[in-house]
Structure formats: structure tokens, C-alpha cells
Design a protein around this motif. Structure first.
Motif, PDB file in Angstrom:
ATOM      1  N   GLU A  26       0.773  -1.454  -0.058  1.00 17.78           N
ATOM      2  CA  GLU A  26       0.003   0.146  -0.028  1.00 17.78           C
ATOM      3  C   GLU A  26       0.842   1.459   0.004  1.00 17.78           C
ATOM      4  OE1 GLU A  26      -1.349   2.418   2.141  1.00 17.78           O
ATOM      5  OE2 GLU A  26      -2.960   2.981   0.581  1.00 17.78           O
ATOM      6  N   ALA A  27       1.836   1.339   0.912  1.00 19.92           N
ATOM      7  CA  ALA A  27       2.717   2.536   1.023  1.00 19.92           C
ATOM      8  C   ALA A  27       3.200   2.827  -0.419  1.00 19.92           C
ATOM      9  CB  ALA A  27       3.810   2.224   1.933  1.00 19.92           C
ATOM     10  N   ALA A  86       0.466   4.019  -3.123  1.00 21.02           N
ATOM     11  CA  ALA A  86      -0.212   5.108  -2.956  1.00 21.02           C
ATOM     12  C   ALA A  86       0.138   6.310  -3.965  1.00 21.02           C
ATOM     13  CB  ALA A  86      -0.098   5.607  -1.550  1.00 21.02           C
ATOM     14  N   GLU A 128      -2.157   6.741  -6.819  1.00 23.64           N
ATOM     15  CA  GLU A 128      -3.406   7.361  -6.391  1.00 23.64           C
ATOM     16  C   GLU A 128      -3.379   8.911  -6.494  1.00 23.64           C
ATOM     17  OE1 GLU A 128      -6.966   6.035  -3.093  1.00 23.64           O
ATOM     18  OE2 GLU A 128      -4.911   6.108  -2.381  1.00 23.64           O
TER      19      GLU A 128
END
Lengths: 549, 85
Positions: free
Chosen positions: A67-68, A71, A74
Motif C-alpha cells: 500500500e505505501a 499510494a 492514487e
């Protein structure tokens, strides 16, 4: 062999062939359009497609790198949908009556220039993100792909390789087959650029900011990347290759050890626990303390503050340094030793007289007690910083109770002054002394009543017990670090401490001597403080020891 | 118009990720939401504008909301800053 130097972002070593990734240059043409609405529609369509692509990349990255790291895609989506970005592009199209590609190119230049001009290295690194987002739109618009989608399919890439480039943007790194990349070497970039962040999360060596010396011609040539020193050896000679292979093997063992022992307790087979802390000499060493999984800092030498300065360090300077270390170590213990200047550590502004026997002379606590102003400044900083973490204070070169009594008087004065000035500080800070003179060990039963803990400084204790000057190499044949006299003194101090319910540690070099670990455990030593690189080896030794036999 | 002030505690300040999250949060409300820091100000719904402010740890920011859902916006953003920055 050619040697290049850059900024290392991850300490490890890799050896392999370089693949130099060169982007195709995009040429943006500017031409006049009559129908600006049609251009705006082209932009909107490209933007919608871009958002869909980024969504897909986000999903892929989520699976590949977590996720890190995902991101960023995004954020790219948000940049693509940002109103300022839109307005700029649409404004250029309508006011200049030009094609959308040109409007995107100009906007990308302007926005990335804004980031490049910021005074923050992290934000400067974001200029690449603007370029990456804009590049995506341009690719969608003209159908030519300048990115490295074909990199993975390239001829020589069956074997793992070292990836070289100017700097990689997120959409390039996400498409990499990461199992094939041994390390990164980049002409540009910073510790915060995307390649660096990725390298750290992959745990592979990376060196950035190598400059133009890193030439595209090196494609296909063997290289060594030494992430410990920030060095790249292009076409290494056999001697360098041998040395670095050795270093690589050691780093590998270390990593293996870390994998096995990180987060594990330092406990013997029969269940006796000991704490393993690290010794440091500067605030910048905290990183290696944490990466080697030390349970605390057993000796923070405060001398650097004095030796790096041309004048006495101010209270504020000291406070910030102690606070920083305490905060970085969170709840873990940080034992800070007060000034230990004199003997072999000299600072000009102290104006110390030349002495016949400096090791037996005016040094450490003796200076502090004779020049209480210097001492008070440090104590104020320490008691103030103690609010921010788990700080203990340790006093060096103690020979009798008398000095402790004097220290306590001064501490009392310092606290009274801070209270009167309304400056916050921690009242009940754990305090201890170094056992580094034979006298201290011999009267340790009295000393133990006065302090919270002992820490044995074996280097000085050895020098004073054996009457061997540490600086004189000629005496090496006589130097016996395991001399029975030293071990007896340590045992005596340990018994005295325990009789008073206090704890005792060892912070000298003997603490890391694994041939003595078992003996120290049998003495009931509560803590060993060693150089950060020795923490895991000592822990390994402790975990293999069985005292019941 | 409603507003609140907050001192940034995140080590990196308002870097890319929290800026992105802030935009997402601000976009939930129809009110105009403005971020102020020193003599700079930016629209909280625009990521470039926010990142361009270069807000660092220790900086005090003021968030202002004006519009029909300004109360909800301030409450939501106050929570957001506390939890993320």
C-alpha cells in the motif's frame, strides 16, 4: 576499472551486469488549431483513459509492493484530475489556439519547475511525478510508448541485472520484473526520489546522484554496487571483485542473522535474560542502533558535542541532541554519559594544561567538579531532555563516594534553578556511574548505595588495573584483556550492585567479547552494551549459552 | 464562515500522500475550503496547490470553510488533521 561515487540509499552489495535504460526522447510539436473545443475533448478523453490506467497500476502495485508504495498512483490520479492542472492546459489551448500536446508539455514544465524550486528535498523529488503524469497523457494521445514496457522483454534480461538510468519514475518502476533487479544506479535522484523509496522497500542496494560519469556506454558491463559506501565499480579488477564478494558474503550473513534474531529476546537456553544495548558516539548513529535491533543505548558518549565545536556547546545545542536521540529511541533506554574529556580526548578551548600522565590526570568528572559551570550546562540539558524519552545519566571516572556526594549537590542546584526559571524537566532520572577504576570496584559496596546502576568501562579498567597505557603499542605483548584481576573486579562490582538491588552493565570492549559472554552471564551481569554491529552476534551467543550445565 | 487552526506534527509535513488524502476529504463537502499557512493560502480541493505550499512539521495552518455544509466540513477536516497530520 572505473570507480564512481554517489549517494547511497540502501546499504547492501550487489554484483552483476548493467542494463542502461534509456527513454526514447519525446518531441512535442506545437501547431495551431482552429477548433479548440476538439482539442479540449481530446484532453478530456486522454485524461479519462489515464485515470483508468492509473487505477490499474495502483491495483498492480498494491499486490507487488504494498500500500505505501502503491499510494503514489492514487496521488497521480489526483494530480491528473487536479483543477489547477486542467485550467492550465485548457487555458493554453484556448488562449494560444494550440494543440493539446503542447499545452500539456508546457504545463508539465511549469508545474515541475514549481516543485524543483521548493526548498524541501522531498518536494523537489515530486517534480518527477508531474512529468510522469503528463507523459502518460502524451502517450495516450499519440499512441507511442516511451516507457520501459519493453524493458522486461529485452534480450539480456534473462539474468538478474543492475538497472542504470537517469532516474526512474513510478510508472516505470512498477512495470519492472523486480525479481530480476539486483540494484539501482541512477545519474540523478535523491534519498526521497521514487527509485530510492522503492529500493529501500525492496531491500536492495541503490546509489543515486552519480552524475553524468555514469555513462549509457556502460550498458552490458559488469559492475559492483557497494551501498555501504555509495561506490560503483565499473568493470572491476579481480582484486576488487574478491574483496567485494567477501564483503557481500559478510553482509549476507549479517542479514541472515538479523532475520533469525531480530525482535528475539536475549535469553539463555536455561532462561536467564540479559539486555543487549549499543554504544554510540553521535546522534547520527541511532539508525544503526535500530537496524541492528539493540534494546537500548547503553553508552551515549556526549563528547562529540564538545569535540565537534570550537567553543563550549550551549545548553540548547545539547538539549536538542539528547532530545532527538531519546525521541528516536522511543521508550527504549538511552544512557548518556556526561563529559569525558581529557587524556586522549582533547578540545582546544578547554585550555587544559599539558600533563605528565594525562590518563591519571585532569579528566572527565574531575573537570566537571572543578568547573561546575560546564557541568551544570550539560546537566540542565539532560534533565530537560529526559522528559522526551527514557534517559539515564551516567558519570565517568568515579573513585569514591565523595564525588557522588558532590555530583548530587550540583544536580540539586540545577533542579532548583530550573524550577525557579519555570523550565520543565524530569525530576526522577535514573543515575549511575562508570566502574572504570580499580578503586571504584573495590569500594563498589559503598557506591552501590548511592546510585541506581553501574556500568563497567572495561577499557579504562584494564588500563588502570594492569598499569598498561592503551596508547602505547609497544606494550601489546603484556596486554591481557582477560586478566583474572579484571574479571575479579567486575565480579566484585556485580555482587555489590546486586546486594543493593541495583543493576550492572558492561559498556567497554569486553562486553562484545563472546568468549566472555558466558562468564558475564554467570556473574549475573544485567546488560551488555556493544557497538551496534555486534549486537546480534552477542545475542546469538547468549541464546546458545546454557548455564545449567 | 467557520475555521480552525492546527499545528502540523507529521515529520514530513503535508507531503504527497496526506495532500492526496486531504483533497479526498475536502472533496466530500460542497463548501469552499481554504488552507492558510503564513502568507500562503490554497484551495484544499487542489492537490498541486496544497503541495506547493510546502507545509512542514511545526507550521500552524488555518482551515476555513464557507458554504452550506461548513459545519460538517470543519468537523470532518479537524478530525482528518488530528488523525493524519
Amino acid at each position: 576499472m572505473i570507480t564512481l561515487h554517489g549517494k547511497s540509499v540502501f546499504g547492501d552489495i550487489c554484483i552483476g551486469d548493467i542494463v542502461f535504460y534509456k527513454r526514447k526522447e519525446r518531441v512535442i510539436k506545437r501547431y495551431r488549431v482552429e477548433d479548440t473545443d476538439a482539442e479540449i475533448n481530446r484532453f478530456q478523453a486522454a485524461k479519462s483513459e489515464g485515470v483508468i490506467q492509473l487505477q490499474a497500476l495502483y491495483e498492480k502495485a498494491l499486490q507487488d509492493v504494498g500500500e505505501a508504495n502503491a499510494a503514489i498512483f492514487e496521488i497521480h490520479q489526483m494530480m491528473l484530475e487536479d483543477l489547477d492542472y486542467h485550467e492550465s492546459i485548457i487555458n493554453i489551448i484556448t488562449s494560444q489556439q494550440v494543440n493539446v500536446e503542447y499545452a500539456i508539455g508546457v504545463t508539465a514544465d511549469n508545474f515541475s519547475a514549481m516543485f524543483s524550486a521548493m526548498d524541501d528535498a522531498y518536494m523537489q523529488g515530486r517534480a518527477a511525478d508531474v512529468k510522469d503524469v503528463s507523459e502518460r497523457l502524451l502517450t495516450i494521445l499519440d499512441g507511442t510508448d516511451t516507457s520501459n514496457t519493453d524493458l522486461n522483454k529485452s534480450k539480456s534480461l534473462d539474468n538478474p541485472y543492475i538497472l542504470a538510468s537517469d532516474d526512474l519514475v513510478p510508472s516505470e518502476t512498477v512495470q519492472l520484473d523486480k525479481s530480476k533487479v539486483l540494484g539501482f544506479i541512477m545519474q540523478k535522484g535523491s534519498a526521497n526520489s521514487h527509485t530510492s523509496i522503492l529500493a529501500r522497500s525492496m531491500g536492495i542496494p541503490a546509489i543515486v546522484a552519480l552524475g553524468d560519469e555514469l555513462k549509457p556506454d556502460y550498458d552490458g558491463i559488469t559492475a559492483i554496487v557497494d551501498g555501504f559506501t555509495g561506490t560503483v565499480y565499473i568493470d572491476p579488477d579481480s582484486k576488487t571483485l574478491e574483496i567485494m564478494k567477501q564483503k557481500q558474503a559478510e553482509a549476507g550473513e549479517k542479514k541472515e542473522l538479523l532475520k533469525q534474531l531480530k525482535g528475539k529476546e536475549s535469553i539463555t537456553l536455561n532462561g536467564q535474560k540479559i539486555k543487549i544495548y549499543a554504544n554510540i558516539g553521535n546522534t547520527s548513529d541511532v539508525g544503526t542502533v535500530l537496524s541492528n535491533d539493540a534494546e537500548g543505548i547503553g553508552l551515549f558518549r556526549s563528547e562529540f558535542l564538545y569535540l565537534e565545536n570550537n567553543d563550549f556547546p550551549t545548553e540548547e545545542q545539547q538539549f536538542l541532541a539528547y532530545k532527538q536521540v531519546a525521541e528516536n529511541m522511543a521508550a527504549r533506554k538511552v544512557i548518556i554519559r556526561t563529559l569525558d574529556i581529557g587524556a586522549d580526548k582533547q578540545a582546544d578551548y578547554f585550555n587544559l594544561d599539558k600533563e605528565e600522565n594525562p590518563a591519571l590526570g585532569y579528566r572527565a568528572i574531575r573537570i566537571c567538579l572543578m568547573q561546575p559551570d560546564i557541568f551544570k550546562t550539560q546537566l540542565r540539558a539532560l534533565y530537560r531532555a529526559a522528559i522526551y524519552g527514557n534517559i539515564s545519566i551516567m558519570f565517568p571516572m568515579i573513585i569514591s563516594v565523595q564525588e557522588i556526594v558532590k555530583i548530587k549537590e550540583i544536580v540539586k542546584e540545577v533542579k532548583a534553578e530550573l524550577t525557579a526559571e519555570g523550565i520543565p524537566f524530569k525530576d526522577n532520572v535514573e543515575t549511575g556511574i562508570m566502574i572504570e577504576t580499580p578503586a571504584a570496584a573495590l569500594v563498589s559496596e559503598d557506591l552501590a548505595k548511592e546510585v541506581d546502576f553501574f556500568s563497567v568501562g572495561t577499557n579504562d579498567l584494564t588500563q588502570y588495573t594492569l598499569a598498561i597505557d592503551r596508547q602505547n603499542q609497544k606494550l601489546d605483548p603484556f596486554y591481557q584483556p582477560h586478566h583474572k584481576a579484571i574479571l575479579k573486579l567486575i565480579k566484585m562490582a556485580a555482587d555489590s550492585a546486586h546486594a543493593e538491588g541495583k543493576w550492572i552493565g558492561i559498556c567497554g570492549e569486553l562486553g562484545a567479547d563472546t568468549s566472555l559472554t558466558e562468564e558475564f552471564l554467570r556473574m549475573g551481569i544485567d546488560e551488555l552494551s556493544v557497538s551496534p554491529s555486534m549486537v546480534l552476534e552477542v545475542r546469538k551467543k547468549v541464546r546458545e549459552t546454557d548455564l545449567s550445565k | 464562515m467557520k475555521k480552525f487552526s492546527y499545528v502540523i506534527t507529521d515529520e514530513l509535513g503535508i507531503h504527497a500522500r496526506p495532500a492526496g488524502l486531504l483533497v479526498k476529504e475536502a472533496a466530500k463537502f460542497t463548501s469552499n475550503i481554504t488552507l492558510k499557512c503564513g502568507d500562503k493560502s490554497g484551495d484544499a480541493k487542489r492537490i498541486f496547490g496544497i503541495m506547493g505550499m510546502g507545509i512542514k512539521k511545526g507550521n500552524e495552518v488555518t482551515v476555513e470553510a464557507e458554504g452550506s455544509d461548513e459545519d460538517a466540513a470543519i468537523a470532518g477536516l479537524a478530525d482528518f488533521f488530528k488523525n493524519n497530520l
